[in-house]
Write an enzyme that holds these catalytic residues in place. Sequence first.
Site, PDB file in Angstrom:
ATOM      1  N   ASN A  29       0.970  -9.118 -11.259  1.00  0.00           N
ATOM      2  CA  ASN A  29       0.188  -8.275 -11.127  1.00  0.00           C
ATOM      3  C   ASN A  29       0.396  -6.973 -11.777  1.00  0.00           C
ATOM      4  O   ASN A  29       1.504  -6.581 -11.763  1.00  0.00           O
ATOM      5  CB  ASN A  29      -0.253  -7.977  -9.674  1.00  0.00           C
ATOM      6  CG  ASN A  29      -1.243  -6.861  -9.469  1.00  0.00           C
ATOM      7  OD1 ASN A  29      -1.105  -6.103  -8.405  1.00  0.00           O
ATOM      8  ND2 ASN A  29      -2.604  -6.962  -9.890  1.00  0.00           N
ATOM      9  N   CYS A  45       1.064  -1.077   0.063  1.00  0.00           N
ATOM     10  CA  CYS A  45      -0.131  -0.045   0.019  1.00  0.00           C
ATOM     11  C   CYS A  45       1.000   1.254  -0.003  1.00  0.00           C
ATOM     12  O   CYS A  45       1.624   1.254   0.924  1.00  0.00           O
ATOM     13  CB  CYS A  45      -1.035  -0.008   1.077  1.00  0.00           C
ATOM     14  SG  CYS A  45      -2.136   1.226   1.444  1.00  0.00           S
TER      15      CYS A  45
END
Length: 378
Positions: free
Chosen positions: A211, A107
């Site tokens: 990803n 994050c």
Amino acid sequence: MTSVPLVLGGREFPVPVVLAPMAGVTNAPFRTLCRRFGPGLVYVSEMVMAAALVHGNERTKKMVGFAPEEDFRSLQIYGSDPHFVGRAVTELCSKGLVDHIDMNFGCPAVKVTRKGGGAAVPVKRNLMRAIMASAVEAASPWGVPVTVKFRIGIDDDLVTFIETGLAAEQEGIAAVALHARTAEQHYAGEARWEAIAELKREVRTIPVLGNGDIWEAADALRMMRETGCDGVVVGRGCLGRPWLFEDLVAAFTGGDVPAPRDLGFVCRVMLDHAESLCSLMGHDHGIRNFRKHAGWYLTGYPVGADARRKFSMVSSIAELSRLCAELDPSLRIVEGGARLRRGHTNGPIKVVLPEGYLDSRDDLVVPDDNDVVALSGG
Ligand SMILES: Cc1cc2nc3c(=O)[nH]c(=O)nc-3n(C[C@H](O)[C@H](O)[C@H](O)COP(=O)(O)O)c2cc1C
């Protein structure tokens, strides 16, 4: 294309596709909708805070809810204190609430990294190892696999992904997922798939998942081919397009990828999605939560600015139904519409770390980030 099944905690997933955890998005209604299009894949929850789990925070408890048809319950947790992470994992596993735990080390939100959490965690390599070890130790008696998701590093001068992958392998993590951008990049530019290939070359004993920028099923096959990764994690590509998982299953199993859906189909899915959000959250909260999805569902369909504006302010299921009825159900998505960026798009950003954070990368000082109440994810 033939791929090897993804194995997580003794469960085999013949199609190695994972729904990325997305805060504010991948709640039970969204996961269930996606799962209906692509049964048998891995669908990860929004991130929840380890400390909030331990303290029994009511909102967090709700976020841990899974629908009955979710037969493989994947939960992402955020935490930078090995003690709290261990306690949270024990709590989840001992109560039989999850089948898989993913940890958020990616994050980039300022409010998270400036406290030493999220993307800042891999910088402190010993502390990161302690967090991994604590989660694995707490989960393994229950046979629950722990995976880790991270970025390339803080920026091009502080690249940590190989080190993180190797640490994960040594600490008993079941699989790693790389969002192939630095925290500084945020969501700008293209994901750097070459980093996924590099990680796959280094991490030899556990699956490496790639990803970043899978917008259509063909992108997933290309990522597998170009990087050698063991599976893919799909984020923004499925926002407003949960049927992407049907396309992915078809692509991976050698079937025909369905034609782009017309707007009539999109509207039926929208209504279904909005209704299940309303039944989970209550009508008012549910419909407000749905507004952002409405924008994503219409992305790439030439419905006009006025319709878009009305959908973005929709205030009831009945109104949503009326707005849908006003659209031409035969409309098709414009060429390239599936690839239009949505969800997060901005970057680069200035990554903020705690003061003196880089003085030593080896200390075990636990950041004081208990007041970080999650928000914008990874
Ligand atoms: C709205 C939104 C929320 C996100 N929340 C999280 C999160 O809670 N945890 C996490 O690890 N990543 C989170 N991410 C990052 C995604 O999981 C994924 O890594 C990123 O979007 C790149 O993949 P993509 O190009 O397929 O979207 C979030 C992304 C978006 C768009």
